[in-house]
Structures are given as C-alpha cells and as structure tokens.
Design a protein around this motif. Structure first.
Motif, PDB file in Angstrom:
ATOM      1  N   GLY A  59      24.032 -56.953   0.432  1.00  0.00           N
ATOM      2  CA  GLY A  59      23.728 -55.666   0.205  1.00  0.00           C
ATOM      3  C   GLY A  59      23.679 -55.504  -1.350  1.00  0.00           C
ATOM      4  N   VAL A  60      24.511 -55.994  -2.189  1.00  0.00           N
ATOM      5  CA  VAL A  60      24.323 -55.857  -3.126  1.00  0.00           C
ATOM      6  C   VAL A  60      22.913 -56.306  -4.037  1.00  0.00           C
ATOM      7  CG1 VAL A  60      25.170 -56.684  -5.891  1.00  0.00           C
ATOM      8  CG2 VAL A  60      26.565 -55.575  -3.719  1.00  0.00           C
ATOM      9  N   ILE A  61      22.508 -58.160  -2.909  1.00  0.00           N
ATOM     10  CA  ILE A  61      21.448 -58.273  -4.254  1.00  0.00           C
ATOM     11  C   ILE A  61      20.706 -57.958  -3.332  1.00  0.00           C
ATOM     12  CG2 ILE A  61      20.026 -59.964  -3.355  1.00  0.00           C
ATOM     13  CD1 ILE A  61      22.927 -62.070  -2.593  1.00  0.00           C
ATOM     14  N   TYR A  62      19.934 -57.261  -2.077  1.00  0.00           N
ATOM     15  CA  TYR A  62      19.195 -56.473  -1.647  1.00  0.00           C
ATOM     16  C   TYR A  62      19.190 -55.437  -2.247  1.00  0.00           C
ATOM     17  CZ  TYR A  62      16.327 -53.743   2.107  1.00  0.00           C
ATOM     18  OH  TYR A  62      15.530 -53.538   2.548  1.00  0.00           O
ATOM     19  N   LEU A  63      19.870 -54.706  -2.659  1.00  0.00           N
ATOM     20  CA  LEU A  63      19.244 -53.426  -3.144  1.00  0.00           C
ATOM     21  C   LEU A  63      18.997 -53.604  -5.119  1.00  0.00           C
ATOM     22  CD1 LEU A  63      22.795 -51.495  -2.549  1.00  0.00           C
ATOM     23  CD2 LEU A  63      21.015 -51.502  -1.841  1.00  0.00           C
ATOM     24  N   VAL A  64      19.259 -54.814  -5.247  1.00  0.00           N
ATOM     25  CA  VAL A  64      18.838 -54.972  -6.755  1.00  0.00           C
ATOM     26  C   VAL A  64      17.232 -55.414  -6.399  1.00  0.00           C
ATOM     27  CG1 VAL A  64      18.926 -56.886  -8.562  1.00  0.00           C
ATOM     28  CG2 VAL A  64      21.400 -55.456  -7.588  1.00  0.00           C
ATOM     29  N   LYS A  65      17.419 -56.220  -5.370  1.00  0.00           N
ATOM     30  CA  LYS A  65      16.083 -57.078  -5.628  1.00  0.00           C
ATOM     31  C   LYS A  65      15.171 -55.778  -5.159  1.00  0.00           C
ATOM     32  CE  LYS A  65      16.473 -61.180  -3.781  1.00  0.00           C
ATOM     33  NZ  LYS A  65      16.717 -62.810  -2.756  1.00  0.00           N
ATOM     34  N   HIS A  66      15.417 -54.568  -4.494  1.00  0.00           N
ATOM     35  CA  HIS A  66      14.186 -53.916  -3.841  1.00  0.00           C
ATOM     36  C   HIS A  66      14.601 -52.693  -5.215  1.00  0.00           C
ATOM     37  CE1 HIS A  66      14.018 -55.971   0.170  1.00  0.00           C
ATOM     38  NE2 HIS A  66      13.319 -55.419   0.099  1.00  0.00           N
ATOM     39  N   ILE A  97      23.935 -49.358  -6.556  1.00  0.00           N
ATOM     40  CA  ILE A  97      24.733 -50.580  -7.166  1.00  0.00           C
ATOM     41  C   ILE A  97      25.950 -50.959  -7.364  1.00  0.00           C
ATOM     42  CG2 ILE A  97      23.345 -53.393  -8.215  1.00  0.00           C
ATOM     43  CD1 ILE A  97      20.996 -51.605  -8.293  1.00  0.00           C
ATOM     44  N   LEU A  98      26.058 -50.678  -8.580  1.00  0.00           N
ATOM     45  CA  LEU A  98      27.502 -50.793  -9.024  1.00  0.00           C
ATOM     46  C   LEU A  98      28.266 -50.224  -8.081  1.00  0.00           C
ATOM     47  CD1 LEU A  98      28.964 -51.538 -11.090  1.00  0.00           C
ATOM     48  CD2 LEU A  98      29.094 -49.133 -12.726  1.00  0.00           C
ATOM     49  N   ASN A  99      28.151 -48.963  -7.622  1.00  0.00           N
ATOM     50  CA  ASN A  99      29.090 -48.476  -6.631  1.00  0.00           C
ATOM     51  C   ASN A  99      29.433 -49.372  -4.747  1.00  0.00           C
ATOM     52  OD1 ASN A  99      31.103 -46.565  -7.869  1.00  0.00           O
ATOM     53  ND2 ASN A  99      28.600 -45.204  -7.284  1.00  0.00           N
ATOM     54  N   VAL A 100      28.248 -50.422  -4.813  1.00  0.00           N
ATOM     55  CA  VAL A 100      28.315 -51.074  -4.029  1.00  0.00           C
ATOM     56  C   VAL A 100      29.168 -52.750  -4.050  1.00  0.00           C
ATOM     57  CG1 VAL A 100      26.941 -52.557  -2.254  1.00  0.00           C
ATOM     58  CG2 VAL A 100      26.403 -50.231  -2.086  1.00  0.00           C
ATOM     59  N   ALA A 101      28.534 -52.652  -5.648  1.00  0.00           N
ATOM     60  CA  ALA A 101      29.359 -54.218  -6.001  1.00  0.00           C
ATOM     61  C   ALA A 101      30.985 -53.370  -6.247  1.00  0.00           C
ATOM     62  CB  ALA A 101      28.979 -54.396  -7.561  1.00  0.00           C
ATOM     63  N   LEU A 102      31.580 -52.557  -6.266  1.00  0.00           N
ATOM     64  CA  LEU A 102      32.681 -52.730  -6.152  1.00  0.00           C
ATOM     65  C   LEU A 102      33.854 -52.421  -4.995  1.00  0.00           C
ATOM     66  CD1 LEU A 102      33.235 -49.100  -8.511  1.00  0.00           C
ATOM     67  CD2 LEU A 102      33.468 -51.236  -8.889  1.00  0.00           C
ATOM     68  N   ILE A 103      33.208 -52.244  -4.110  1.00  0.00           N
ATOM     69  CA  ILE A 103      33.510 -52.449  -2.404  1.00  0.00           C
ATOM     70  C   ILE A 103      33.355 -53.346  -2.593  1.00  0.00           C
ATOM     71  CG2 ILE A 103      33.418 -51.926  -0.243  1.00  0.00           C
ATOM     72  CD1 ILE A 103      31.713 -49.090  -1.531  1.00  0.00           C
ATOM     73  N   PHE A 104      32.148 -54.488  -2.987  1.00  0.00           N
ATOM     74  CA  PHE A 104      32.635 -55.627  -2.329  1.00  0.00           C
ATOM     75  C   PHE A 104      33.114 -56.287  -3.149  1.00  0.00           C
ATOM     76  CE2 PHE A 104      31.426 -60.061  -4.373  1.00  0.00           C
ATOM     77  CZ  PHE A 104      31.343 -61.168  -3.552  1.00  0.00           C
ATOM     78  N   VAL A 148      37.145 -45.575  -5.136  1.00  0.00           N
ATOM     79  CA  VAL A 148      35.851 -45.304  -5.799  1.00  0.00           C
ATOM     80  C   VAL A 148      34.436 -45.321  -5.366  1.00  0.00           C
ATOM     81  CG1 VAL A 148      35.645 -45.804  -8.268  1.00  0.00           C
ATOM     82  CG2 VAL A 148      37.774 -45.654  -8.213  1.00  0.00           C
ATOM     83  N   GLY A 149      34.611 -46.966  -5.076  1.00  0.00           N
ATOM     84  CA  GLY A 149      32.798 -46.833  -4.778  1.00  0.00           C
ATOM     85  C   GLY A 149      32.478 -46.119  -3.519  1.00  0.00           C
ATOM     86  N   VAL A 150      33.534 -46.210  -2.298  1.00  0.00           N
ATOM     87  CA  VAL A 150      33.074 -45.171  -1.423  1.00  0.00           C
ATOM     88  C   VAL A 150      32.944 -44.197  -1.678  1.00  0.00           C
ATOM     89  CG1 VAL A 150      34.317 -44.827   0.896  1.00  0.00           C
ATOM     90  CG2 VAL A 150      33.913 -47.314   0.109  1.00  0.00           C
ATOM     91  N   ILE A 151      33.796 -43.162  -2.661  1.00  0.00           N
ATOM     92  CA  ILE A 151      33.918 -41.832  -2.437  1.00  0.00           C
ATOM     93  C   ILE A 151      32.821 -41.266  -3.916  1.00  0.00           C
ATOM     94  CG2 ILE A 151      35.185 -40.062  -4.039  1.00  0.00           C
ATOM     95  CD1 ILE A 151      37.688 -41.231  -2.780  1.00  0.00           C
TER      96      ILE A 151
END
Length: 216
Positions: free
Chosen positions: A81-88, A95-102, A186-189
């Motif tokens: 998902g992180v890669i997809y969000l960056v590419k698109h 992107i940063l918050n999904v990276a935190l979750i990852f 933090v990422g989810v909130i």
C-alpha cells in the motif's frame, strides 16, 4: 526516488528505536520491574504479551501462531500500500501515516517471529540472555511482544451510584504499550482526523472528466 525518502526514513527510525528499546529492556530488566520517569504517571514497566497491541490476548498457542501469520500477511499488504500510494502520488501526509502503521506492525512482528529463538525466558528474578547456549524460550512465530510504556494518568474508584462498576478501582490509561503500538495508533488516528484533506484531491480528479462532458 525522493518520494520514498521520508516514508522510508520514518520506517527505519521507528524500527531502530523500537527494537533498540526492546533489546535493552529484555537484557537489563526483569518482568514486572519498573522505573518511574515522571512521578506516578509516566512509568517504564516491563511486561510481555502473547497477543495484539496494548497487551490484548488471542487464543493460546494456536491463536498465537495464527495471529503472527496474519500479521505477516497484513504487513506485506500495508507495505504494498505504501508503494502504491507513492507511485500514484497520493497526499504525503497519508503516505507518511501508512508508513507509520507499516513500521509499527513490522516492529511487533519481529518480536513475535524471532524473539523466542534469540532470547532466553525473561523472569521475575533475572533478565533474559541473548542467544543462550540452550536455545531460546520458544520456536519460530511464538515469541512474546515486549511492552514498557505505562501512563496511569488518573487513578481512583467509581462512585457507589455508578452502574456495573460501583466502588471498583479504575486506572486511566491502563494498557502497557511500546513504540510500535504508538506508531500504529498515531498513523490510524491521523488518517481518521485528516481523511478529508488526504482524499480531497482524489475526489476532484475523479469528478473532473464528468464536468468536461457536461460542458461539451
């Protein structure tokens, strides 16, 4: 490649901080030992759990294995998902918050997957040892997650007139957690709070072709 830099650095820093602190806790503290950092409301308290974030449990040995395998599948999906969000070119905040979750999910997966192999059992009498001669305390995928942050900000008792819990003691915030748990939270909130801003541009792009057709 610049678009990957901040999310990648965030993931690396969270993983390093999370694992460094967990290693120190395992090798220097006994179960239940604690250090009071700020009075009685910020405490480093060493505990371990077999389950999910914030010390929640899930179904014995079989449940533990299922949960760890599910985590691995989930973290692979989040990484994609992180890669997809960056590419698109999605919103950088998203992107940063999904990276935190990852990063948080990955941090706890490391515990669950490998800690049983590389550490001896932590006890109430002595800290664990790294790579003990007799092997670790559990097999692959059966390690325990290390938690340490405890914030009992408010302690007291429910009044006698309060339904169900009348007269019982309460503590807020009771769960003990780690850096990985905090990163996930933090990422989810942040996504929930700022979702309108994060997905605003996508909605505009979706509606744009329709507006052109109407104008023609």
């Amino acid at each position: 490649m610049k678009a990957y830099t901040k999310p990648f650095l965030a993931i690396i820093l969270i993983l390093l901080a999370d694992q460094a602190l967990k290693f120190w806790i395992k090798l220097n503290m006994t179960l239940g030992q604690e250090y009071r950092i700020i009075s009685n409301w910020f405490i480093i308290h060493f505990t371990e759990n077999n389950g999910m974030a914030f010390g929640m449990e899930f179904g014995g040995e079989a449940g533990k294995l299922i949960l760890t395998l599910f985590r691995i599948v989930a973290v692979c999906a989040i990484g994609y998902g992180v890669i997809y969000l960056v590419k698109h070119k999605y919103h950088r905040g998203l992107i940063l918050n999904v990276a935190l979750i990852f990063a948080g999910a990955m941090g706890n997966i490391i515990d669950s997957t490998f800690y049983g192999l590389i550490f001896s059992e932590s006890s109430y009498f002595q800290p664990a040892k790294l790579f003990p001669p007799g092997g670790g305390y559990a097999g692959l995928f059966h390690g325990k997650v290390v938690d340490m942050f405890y914030f009992p900000l408010i302690q007291g008792s429910f009044p006698q007139w309060f339904p169900v819990w009348a007269g019982q003691e309460f503590v807020f915030f009771r769960p003990v957690f780690n850096i990985a748990d905090a990163a996930i939270s933090v990422g989810v909130i942040a996504i929930l709070i700022f979702q309108k801003a994060y997905f605003k541009e996508e909605k505009k792009e979706e509606s744009y072709p329709h507006s052109e057709i109407i104008e023609e």
